[in-house]
Design a protein around this motif. Structure first.
Motif, PDB file in Angstrom:
ATOM      1  N   GLU A 197      11.932  -6.864   3.117  1.00 52.47           N
ATOM      2  CA  GLU A 197      13.063  -6.654   2.209  1.00 52.47           C
ATOM      3  C   GLU A 197      12.736  -7.151   0.803  1.00 52.47           C
ATOM      4  N   THR A 198      11.918  -8.188   0.710  1.00 53.00           N
ATOM      5  CA  THR A 198      11.528  -8.687  -0.612  1.00 53.00           C
ATOM      6  C   THR A 198      10.562  -7.722  -1.292  1.00 53.00           C
ATOM      7  N   SER A 245      15.112   6.086  -0.288  1.00 54.13           N
ATOM      8  CA  SER A 245      14.698   4.685  -0.419  1.00 54.13           C
ATOM      9  C   SER A 245      14.423   4.036   0.930  1.00 54.13           C
ATOM     10  N   LEU A 246      14.920   4.665   2.006  1.00 47.55           N
ATOM     11  CA  LEU A 246      14.764   4.105   3.347  1.00 47.55           C
ATOM     12  C   LEU A 246      13.417   4.431   3.971  1.00 47.55           C
ATOM     13  N   VAL A 247      12.735   5.439   3.461  1.00 51.67           N
ATOM     14  CA  VAL A 247      11.532   5.954   4.114  1.00 51.67           C
ATOM     15  C   VAL A 247      10.407   4.925   4.152  1.00 51.67           C
ATOM     16  N   LEU A 248      10.045   4.370   3.009  1.00 51.47           N
ATOM     17  CA  LEU A 248       8.890   3.474   2.949  1.00 51.47           C
ATOM     18  C   LEU A 248       9.098   2.169   3.732  1.00 51.47           C
ATOM     19  N   PRO A 249      10.233   1.456   3.577  1.00 52.56           N
ATOM     20  CA  PRO A 249      10.410   0.260   4.410  1.00 52.56           C
ATOM     21  C   PRO A 249      10.491   0.576   5.894  1.00 52.56           C
ATOM     22  N   GLY A 253       8.323   0.245  11.065  1.00 49.39           N
ATOM     23  CA  GLY A 253       8.176   1.104  12.236  1.00 49.39           C
ATOM     24  C   GLY A 253       6.762   1.102  12.786  1.00 49.39           C
ATOM     25  N   ILE A 254       5.766   1.066  11.912  1.00 46.73           N
ATOM     26  CA  ILE A 254       4.370   1.030  12.365  1.00 46.73           C
ATOM     27  C   ILE A 254       4.092  -0.267  13.120  1.00 46.73           C
ATOM     28  N   LEU A 282       0.828  -1.212   0.000  1.00 50.11           N
ATOM     29  CA  LEU A 282       0.000   0.000   0.000  1.00 50.11           C
ATOM     30  C   LEU A 282       0.861   1.261   0.000  1.00 50.11           C
ATOM     31  N   LEU A 283       1.919   1.259   0.802  1.00 55.75           N
ATOM     32  CA  LEU A 283       2.806   2.414   0.849  1.00 55.75           C
ATOM     33  C   LEU A 283       3.479   2.655  -0.501  1.00 55.75           C
TER      34      LEU A 283
END
Length: 306
Positions: free
Chosen positions: A249-250, A171-175, A180-181, A149-150
């Motif tokens: 990660e996948t 690139s780190l923000v979405l994962p 984090g949620i 969804l993100l």
């Protein structure tokens, strides 16, 4: 205290030995890597020759003892795919996983502690109901689904962030948000319950009777002791994430350990699987050992070895 350390070290080594032994047995059930590495239609003689060069024709007990002897010094052989040392291949991916773990834990710990603290203070009110509903939803939502969804919204629809891989800090923000949620949801529920339990202790009543300010009671006396189970949860989550969150990660094509192990299992790359699991087990056991020591700093009533 020295006896306590010796016992804990012995337990840690026993746990690591058990894990790598199970992995050794399970990987042998995945199939014959010699068949996978060679093209279809390869003559049996060539397959047998490759099996012999890989040492797969030896009795299982001989392979196992040789595996333990080399694993004790961190040698897991050469990767069947890249023909490089397996541990070197795994360690190469660890920095990416460590960065993702640190950012996810930082976001989850701050957000979870704040919302859990607010829910405990607002016990019985509408704010607590809203916070706990959101925390329950965060725990129940599959991380891979949230990640998709993100990506669809922030990467595909809005174009704010890359869809995956590593292309700079963006690139780190979405994962980080996806993991984090999930971390925040766990910390929120645990910290709220721990705070409520701590606020009912006798020493909190004594502090109130002495006329201490509510802020001092909550922040200094209650929150510090309520953090003990939270530290345990964070340690377990940290070890799990450091081991590589394979699904996340996948989804984001993140070049970490989790994605590497998924690829190694798919290609039956035994040395990489064994090296990866050994590293994950060592991290997990080591983090739990450090948490035991941290307990004594958070609560002086806890003594090592008792």
């Amino acid at each position: 205290m020295s006896r306590y350390f010796l016992i804990r070290i012995g337990q840690s080594l026993l746990a690591i030995w058990g894990i790598v032994t199970i992995v050794f047995v399970v990987t042998r059930m995945l199939g014959d890597p010699a068949v996978l590495l060679l093209p279809l239609g390869t003559p049996d003689s060539q397959i047998q020759e490759l099996r012999s060069s890989l040492g797969l024709e030896r009795p299982m007990i001989v392979q196992y003892l040789d595996f333990l002897r080399h694993a004790a010094v961190g040698d897991f052989g050469l990767s069947y795919q890249s023909f490089r040392p397996a541990m070197e291949v795994v360690l190469e991916r660890m920095p990416a996983t460590a960065i993702l773990t640190a950012s996810s834990l930082a976001l989850g710990a701050v957000l979870g502690a704040a919302t859990g603290f607010a829910a405990a203070l607002a016990r019985g009110r509408f704010l607590e109901f809203v916070v706990m509903c959101l925390a329950l939803a965060g725990q129940a939502t599959p991380v891979f689904w949230l990640g998709i969804l993100l990506v669809l919204f922030f990467a595909v629809e809005l174009g704010w962030f890359p869809t995956g891989g590593w292309d700079g800090p963006a690139s780190l923000v979405l994962p980080t948000m996806a993991l984090g949620i999930f971390v925040a949801a766990n910390i929120t529920r645990l910290f709220r319950s721990s705070m409520i339990e701590t606020l009912s202790e006798d020493y909190i009543r004594t502090a109130r009777a002495k006329g201490l300010m509510p802020r001092t009671i909550f922040m200094v006396h209650a929150a510090r002791n309520a953090l003990i189970p939270v530290v345990t949860m964070l340690a377990l989550l940290a070890a799990e994430l450091l081991g590589g969150s394979a699904v996340t990660e996948t989804v984001f094509s993140w070049p970490g350990v989790g994605r590497l192990l998924v690829q190694a299992i798919d290609s039956k790359d035994f040395p990489v699987i064994q090296a990866g699991v050994f590293l994950i087990a060592t991290i997990f056991v080591g983090v739990n050992f450090l948490v035991d020591l941290l307990y004594t700093l958070l609560d002086p009533r806890i003594r090592l070895g008792r």
